[in-house]
Structure formats: C-alpha cells, structure tokens
Design an enzyme around this catalytic site. Structure first.
Site, PDB file in Angstrom:
ATOM      1  CG  HIS A 156      -4.134  -0.063  -0.583  1.00  0.00           C
ATOM      2  ND1 HIS A 156      -4.822  -1.196  -0.935  1.00  0.00           N
ATOM      3  CD2 HIS A 156      -2.830  -0.308  -0.886  1.00  0.00           C
ATOM      4  CE1 HIS A 156      -3.997  -2.081  -1.450  1.00  0.00           C
ATOM      5  NE2 HIS A 156      -2.766  -1.573  -1.415  1.00  0.00           N
ATOM      6  CB  CYS A 172       0.513  -1.288  -0.881  1.00  0.00           C
ATOM      7  SG  CYS A 172       0.912  -0.108  -2.181  1.00  0.00           S
TER       8      CYS A 172
END
Length: 196
Positions: A156, A172
């Site tokens: 992301h 992440c």
C-alpha cells in the site's frame, strides 16, 4: 632498529594527519582555485545505494505474469512485467520486526483505491487508541492498496513518507503514494508476489 612511539609522538602524528589537508590548502592560497588539485572526500554509503540486486530467475521459473519481489533486507520492491521487458525498483517501508514479517510466495487477490483501514487485534492490544479509519489523509494505507492472499498483509501507499526506507510497518509493505498509484495500474489481480 626499534621505533619507539611515545604519547607525545602519537598525538603529534594524529594532529598532523587531521590538519594536513588544511595546511596543504593554506600553502596554495596564492594559486588560483582552478589550478589547485581537488580535495575529494571518500565516498559514503547512502540508504539508496543499499538496494541489492534481485534476479527473478532465482525465485520463479518464468515471467508469465506480472511479478513483485519485496526485499525486506534492503527495503525495496522489485517489479517485472510479463516477459521481463519492464523492470522497476521502488523504495519501501517493511515490518518493524521479525515477528511481524511474513515471508514466502503469495499473490495479489484484491485491489482498492481509497482503502479504509482496520487495525488488527494485536495492533489494538499494543495501542488501544487505534481505531478503524475511512479513506483520507490520516489513513495508514495511503491512496491505494493491493491485498495479498495472506489475511491482513497489503502492499500500500503511505501519507507518512518518513516511514519509507525503514522498519516501520506492522507487517505490510508500504511505498510513496505516487509510487503505489503507478504500481496499482501495473499490477493486475493474480500478480505473483514473493516477500524475502
């Protein structure tokens, strides 16, 4: 012949080494700068030069689909198009520690522009002030998100650019918003992903 180094000799030698470039330059003050030899400092290793070269052939048998390799050691995301005609490198943030780092093969299973964010139970246990966030400038997932087949693992963007190049995520892989927007267009659902 034995050379005996006294403390005074050592201090004098060290001082001469420190001040020698300045003294050398002072001795040339009547010579125009263009005619003087340049004093060039030794090269320093910077974060951007710490990216290591990754070869897709070491990890995949073919490039029959778009491929991403996230290297958590050098904090870089490597992109190859189908057939390998286009290669790109993106700086990233990576998980804060080994416990949060999941490694192995996965793929992109879902994509979202303007993602909302929901902290995991373990994140809330560590910081009870966390709460779900809608899309927007405070959202930790930035402007675009590509969800992996592993629950709660996402590639992301981020609005907090200080995180890039650091161990700063809860699992992440993050990159600059403008870079994730580019990757979002390049990576279809089914893109093969390896986290190293």
């Amino acid at each position: 012949m034995t050379i005996r180094l006294t403390r005074r000799a050592a201090v004098t030698t060290a001082a001469a080494a420190v001040f020698a470039p300045g003294l050398a330059r002072a001795a040339t003050q009547d010579i125009p700068m263009a005619e003087q030899e340049a004093l060039i400092p030794p090269a320093e290793r910077r974060n951007t030069s710490s990216y290591r070269e990754i070869s897709w052939e070491e990890h995949f048998t073919r490039l029959d689909r778009v491929t991403l390799i996230a290297d958590t050691r050098s904090k870089a995301l490597h992109y190859w198009s189908v057939g390998g005609t286009d290669y790109r490198l993106y700086p990233t943030s990576v998980p804060m520690n080994e416990e949060l780092t999941k490694r192995g093969y996965t793929e992109i299973v879902r994509k979202k522009i303007g993602p909302s964010w929901t902290p995991t139970p373990s994140m809330i246990a560590n910081d009870p002030s966390l709460h779900p966030m809608p899309p927007g400038p405070d959202n930790p997932l930035g402007t675009h998100a590509m969800y992996l087949s592993w629950p709660a693992y996402i590639i992301h963007g981020t609005h907090d650019t200080r995180k890039i190049g650091r161990r700063s995520s809860s699992g992440c892989i993050g990159t600059f918003n403008e870079k994730i927007a580019e990757l979002y267009e390049l990576c279809p659902i089914g893109t093969q992903v390896l986290i190293l």
